[in-house]
Write a protein that holds these residues in place. Structure first.
Motif, PDB file in Angstrom:
ATOM      1  N   ALA A  68       0.844  -1.198   0.000  1.00 35.61           N
ATOM      2  CA  ALA A  68       0.000   0.000   0.000  1.00 35.61           C
ATOM      3  C   ALA A  68       0.877   1.245   0.000  1.00 35.61           C
ATOM      4  O   ALA A  68       1.747   1.400   0.856  1.00 35.61           O
ATOM      5  CB  ALA A  68      -0.924  -0.006   1.210  1.00 35.61           C
ATOM      6  N   GLU A  72      -0.882   7.480  -0.618  1.00 32.63           N
ATOM      7  CA  GLU A  72      -2.272   7.223  -1.011  1.00 32.63           C
ATOM      8  C   GLU A  72      -3.069   6.598   0.129  1.00 32.63           C
ATOM      9  O   GLU A  72      -4.254   6.884   0.314  1.00 32.63           O
ATOM     10  CB  GLU A  72      -2.300   6.311  -2.241  1.00 32.63           C
ATOM     11  CG  GLU A  72      -3.698   6.050  -2.766  1.00 32.63           C
ATOM     12  CD  GLU A  72      -3.704   5.150  -3.990  1.00 32.63           C
ATOM     13  OE1 GLU A  72      -4.811   4.843  -4.484  1.00 32.63           O
ATOM     14  OE2 GLU A  72      -2.605   4.744  -4.460  1.00 32.63           O
ATOM     15  N   TYR A  73      -2.400   5.724   0.915  1.00 25.65           N
ATOM     16  CA  TYR A  73      -3.073   5.025   2.015  1.00 25.65           C
ATOM     17  C   TYR A  73      -2.474   5.427   3.362  1.00 25.65           C
ATOM     18  O   TYR A  73      -2.175   4.595   4.202  1.00 25.65           O
ATOM     19  CB  TYR A  73      -2.952   3.506   1.813  1.00 25.65           C
ATOM     20  CG  TYR A  73      -3.639   2.998   0.568  1.00 25.65           C
ATOM     21  CD1 TYR A  73      -5.013   2.810   0.531  1.00 25.65           C
ATOM     22  CD2 TYR A  73      -2.904   2.709  -0.581  1.00 25.65           C
ATOM     23  CE1 TYR A  73      -5.647   2.341  -0.604  1.00 25.65           C
ATOM     24  CE2 TYR A  73      -3.526   2.239  -1.726  1.00 25.65           C
ATOM     25  CZ  TYR A  73      -4.897   2.057  -1.734  1.00 25.65           C
ATOM     26  OH  TYR A  73      -5.516   1.590  -2.865  1.00 25.65           O
ATOM     27  N   ARG A  74      -2.309   6.726   3.536  1.00 28.46           N
ATOM     28  CA  ARG A  74      -1.656   7.236   4.742  1.00 28.46           C
ATOM     29  C   ARG A  74      -2.412   6.823   6.008  1.00 28.46           C
ATOM     30  O   ARG A  74      -1.817   6.385   6.998  1.00 28.46           O
ATOM     31  CB  ARG A  74      -1.562   8.761   4.656  1.00 28.46           C
ATOM     32  CG  ARG A  74      -0.867   9.396   5.855  1.00 28.46           C
ATOM     33  CD  ARG A  74      -0.766  10.901   5.669  1.00 28.46           C
ATOM     34  NE  ARG A  74      -0.153  11.522   6.853  1.00 28.46           N
ATOM     35  CZ  ARG A  74       0.050  12.837   6.960  1.00 28.46           C
ATOM     36  NH1 ARG A  74      -0.303  13.647   5.967  1.00 28.46           N
ATOM     37  NH2 ARG A  74       0.614  13.332   8.057  1.00 28.46           N
ATOM     38  N   GLN A  75      -3.735   6.972   6.007  1.00 30.15           N
ATOM     39  CA  GLN A  75      -4.534   6.632   7.185  1.00 30.15           C
ATOM     40  C   GLN A  75      -4.413   5.155   7.519  1.00 30.15           C
ATOM     41  O   GLN A  75      -4.358   4.758   8.695  1.00 30.15           O
ATOM     42  CB  GLN A  75      -6.005   6.997   6.943  1.00 30.15           C
ATOM     43  CG  GLN A  75      -6.886   6.876   8.181  1.00 30.15           C
ATOM     44  CD  GLN A  75      -8.308   7.331   7.916  1.00 30.15           C
ATOM     45  OE1 GLN A  75      -8.775   7.325   6.773  1.00 30.15           O
ATOM     46  NE2 GLN A  75      -9.016   7.728   8.963  1.00 30.15           N
ATOM     47  N   TYR A  76      -4.361   4.333   6.500  1.00 32.36           N
ATOM     48  CA  TYR A  76      -4.204   2.887   6.663  1.00 32.36           C
ATOM     49  C   TYR A  76      -2.878   2.580   7.346  1.00 32.36           C
ATOM     50  O   TYR A  76      -2.815   1.821   8.324  1.00 32.36           O
ATOM     51  CB  TYR A  76      -4.314   2.248   5.281  1.00 32.36           C
ATOM     52  CG  TYR A  76      -4.187   0.744   5.197  1.00 32.36           C
ATOM     53  CD1 TYR A  76      -4.375  -0.087   6.305  1.00 32.36           C
ATOM     54  CD2 TYR A  76      -3.896   0.139   3.975  1.00 32.36           C
ATOM     55  CE1 TYR A  76      -4.263  -1.463   6.209  1.00 32.36           C
ATOM     56  CE2 TYR A  76      -3.787  -1.229   3.858  1.00 32.36           C
ATOM     57  CZ  TYR A  76      -3.962  -2.025   4.970  1.00 32.36           C
ATOM     58  OH  TYR A  76      -3.845  -3.388   4.862  1.00 32.36           O
ATOM     59  N   HIS A  77      -1.799   3.187   6.860  1.00 31.42           N
ATOM     60  CA  HIS A  77      -0.472   2.973   7.452  1.00 31.42           C
ATOM     61  C   HIS A  77      -0.449   3.429   8.910  1.00 31.42           C
ATOM     62  O   HIS A  77       0.089   2.724   9.778  1.00 31.42           O
ATOM     63  CB  HIS A  77       0.589   3.737   6.652  1.00 31.42           C
ATOM     64  CG  HIS A  77       1.126   2.996   5.478  1.00 31.42           C
ATOM     65  ND1 HIS A  77       2.239   2.192   5.544  1.00 31.42           N
ATOM     66  CD2 HIS A  77       0.686   2.918   4.190  1.00 31.42           C
ATOM     67  CE1 HIS A  77       2.487   1.667   4.355  1.00 31.42           C
ATOM     68  NE2 HIS A  77       1.555   2.092   3.514  1.00 31.42           N
ATOM     69  N   ILE A  96      -2.382  -3.970   0.150  1.00 30.33           N
ATOM     70  CA  ILE A  96      -3.728  -3.755  -0.384  1.00 30.33           C
ATOM     71  C   ILE A  96      -3.981  -4.803  -1.460  1.00 30.33           C
ATOM     72  O   ILE A  96      -3.113  -5.090  -2.282  1.00 30.33           O
ATOM     73  CB  ILE A  96      -3.898  -2.326  -0.952  1.00 30.33           C
ATOM     74  CG1 ILE A  96      -5.362  -2.022  -1.209  1.00 30.33           C
ATOM     75  CG2 ILE A  96      -3.041  -2.100  -2.168  1.00 30.33           C
ATOM     76  CD1 ILE A  96      -6.122  -1.619   0.009  1.00 30.33           C
ATOM     77  N   THR A 120      -9.698  -3.733  -1.617  1.00 26.54           N
ATOM     78  CA  THR A 120     -10.328  -2.486  -2.053  1.00 26.54           C
ATOM     79  C   THR A 120     -11.837  -2.564  -1.829  1.00 26.54           C
ATOM     80  O   THR A 120     -12.480  -1.544  -1.552  1.00 26.54           O
ATOM     81  CB  THR A 120     -10.020  -2.221  -3.532  1.00 26.54           C
ATOM     82  OG1 THR A 120     -10.358  -3.385  -4.318  1.00 26.54           O
ATOM     83  CG2 THR A 120      -8.545  -1.900  -3.734  1.00 26.54           C
ATOM     84  N   MET A 123     -12.563  -1.502   1.790  1.00 21.03           N
ATOM     85  CA  MET A 123     -12.467  -0.060   1.989  1.00 21.03           C
ATOM     86  C   MET A 123     -13.667   0.662   1.384  1.00 21.03           C
ATOM     87  O   MET A 123     -14.100   1.698   1.881  1.00 21.03           O
ATOM     88  CB  MET A 123     -11.166   0.465   1.375  1.00 21.03           C
ATOM     89  CG  MET A 123      -9.907  -0.100   2.021  1.00 21.03           C
ATOM     90  SD  MET A 123      -8.403   0.685   1.422  1.00 21.03           S
ATOM     91  CE  MET A 123      -8.489   2.274   2.221  1.00 21.03           C
ATOM     92  N   TRP A 128     -14.426   3.966   8.083  1.00 23.70           N
ATOM     93  CA  TRP A 128     -13.037   3.747   8.490  1.00 23.70           C
ATOM     94  C   TRP A 128     -12.914   3.172   9.892  1.00 23.70           C
ATOM     95  O   TRP A 128     -12.033   2.353  10.160  1.00 23.70           O
ATOM     96  CB  TRP A 128     -12.202   5.015   8.379  1.00 23.70           C
ATOM     97  CG  TRP A 128     -10.769   4.686   8.685  1.00 23.70           C
ATOM     98  CD1 TRP A 128     -10.078   4.952   9.825  1.00 23.70           C
ATOM     99  CD2 TRP A 128      -9.897   3.918   7.856  1.00 23.70           C
ATOM    100  NE1 TRP A 128      -8.817   4.415   9.755  1.00 23.70           N
ATOM    101  CE2 TRP A 128      -8.677   3.771   8.559  1.00 23.70           C
ATOM    102  CE3 TRP A 128     -10.012   3.356   6.591  1.00 23.70           C
ATOM    103  CZ2 TRP A 128      -7.591   3.086   8.033  1.00 23.70           C
ATOM    104  CZ3 TRP A 128      -8.928   2.666   6.066  1.00 23.70           C
ATOM    105  CH2 TRP A 128      -7.733   2.534   6.786  1.00 23.70           C
TER     106      TRP A 128
END
Length: 326
Positions: A68, A72-77, A96, A120, A123, A128
């Motif tokens: 990921a 792009e997937y900052r919140q996920y990290h 992802i 995906t 998500m 969230w």
């Protein structure tokens, strides 16, 4: 449904029963025949070790998994890093999976490192805070070393399956008039293989409860968030199944039935369902609010649901919701 103490005691008792029964069964077999147990071990163990070694590569190919992107997937990290820190483990690789099936999974070994993946489709369908609870569940699997437990335990039934087949073929070519007792022991070995598989599936279901509990303990209001997320996952799977059924009826995608069900994943993915947070073969119908979810959770399991759960690596969703103490 399960207190932490009761859950841990059940897992220890189940593990002890599996190991004890396996040892006893091997001892009984050796009492009656000169079984090639060492040869069976030599055939089975390397196969499972190789499977475990290359599993991350196979998983990523089957589920179209990629790293990921941190931007792009900052919140996920950030979520993975925070929950991993709270769980007392290093941050796993954040992955992802490009597939519409709403699901998540944890995997990895010493060679690849631990990894957490969400699809995906997950998500797209979950809020969230629900995704956060799902991540908590998957990190629970990593903290508890569930993949290692299940890999080691899966060797045991395979050992009896191989042993049973070897004894069966040995009886066919036996020239000393001992074929009948050898055949009986071969059949008994294969029956024990099935029993052991059922016991290991029960142990796997306990590990799922354990991962659910980890999410509830590490994510704020994790029990409610995970319950809501599990229902949306189930609803999403149900929606994909209905779309698949419509495609079949219209005969426009006859050859795409399997890939549609798995949201674009390859057929290889079908053999890896135990990795997922929810079994894609089991749905609960469309439940859209807390009242409906509570009512559904309180319903007794049907005979079909009880039988289906017996051969599943995941608990029935009604029981998972109850265990989350809605």
């Amino acid at each position: 449904m399960f207190s932490n103490f009761k859950l841990k005691a059940s897992m220890m008792a189940s593990l002890g029963a599996i190991i004890g029964a396996t040892t006893l069964a091997l001892a009984i077999i050796l009492m009656f025949v000169d079984a090639p147990i060492l040869l069976s071990i030599a055939l089975v163990v390397p196969f499972f070790l190789l499977q475990w070694l290359f599993a991350p590569t196979i998983v990523e190919k089957a589920y179209k998994v990629e790293e990921a992107d941190p931007q792009e997937y900052r919140q996920y990290h950030e979520t993975v890093e925070r929950i991993a820190r709270q769980s007392g483990i290093e941050k796993p690789h954040v992955m992802i999976a490009d597939m519409d099936l709403p699901n998540a999974f944890a995997y990895g070994n010493f060679r690849s490192g631990d990894k957490v993946a969400i699809t995906t489709g997950l998500m797209k369908r979950l809020e969230w805070d629900e995704v956060e609870a799902v991540i908590g569940h998957e990190i629970g699997h990593l903290k508890h070393n569930d993949s290692t437990y299940m890999m080691v335990l899966s060797i045991l039934p395979a050992l009896f399956l191989v042993l049973g087949r070897m004894l069966f073929y040995s009886s066919i070519f036996n020239s000393r008039g001992e074929s009948k007792p050898i055949i009986l022991i071969a059949i008994a070995s294969m029956v024990f293989y099935l029993i052991l598989q059922i016991c290991i599936m029960y142990f796997s279901r306990l590990r799922e409860y354990y991962a659910d509990r980890h999410s509830a303990n590490t994510v704020r209001n994790g029990d409610q968030k995970l319950a809501s997320g599990l229902m949306k996952i189930s609803n999403g799977i149900d929606s994909i199944k209905k779309q698949e059924s419509q495609r079949k009826r219209s005969r426009t995608a006859t050859r795409k039935g399997t890939s549609a069900m798995m949201g674009g994943a390859s057929p290889l993915a079908l053999s890896m369902k135990p990795l997922l947070i929810a079994d894609p073969d089991v749905t609960s119908g469309s439940l859209t609010n807390r009242h409906q979810i509570n009512e559904y959770a309180e319903k007794d399991l049907s005979l079909k649901e009880k039988f289906s759960e017996l051969f599943s690596t995941h608990p029935n969703i009604k029981k998972r919701l109850r265990a989350l103490e809605l």
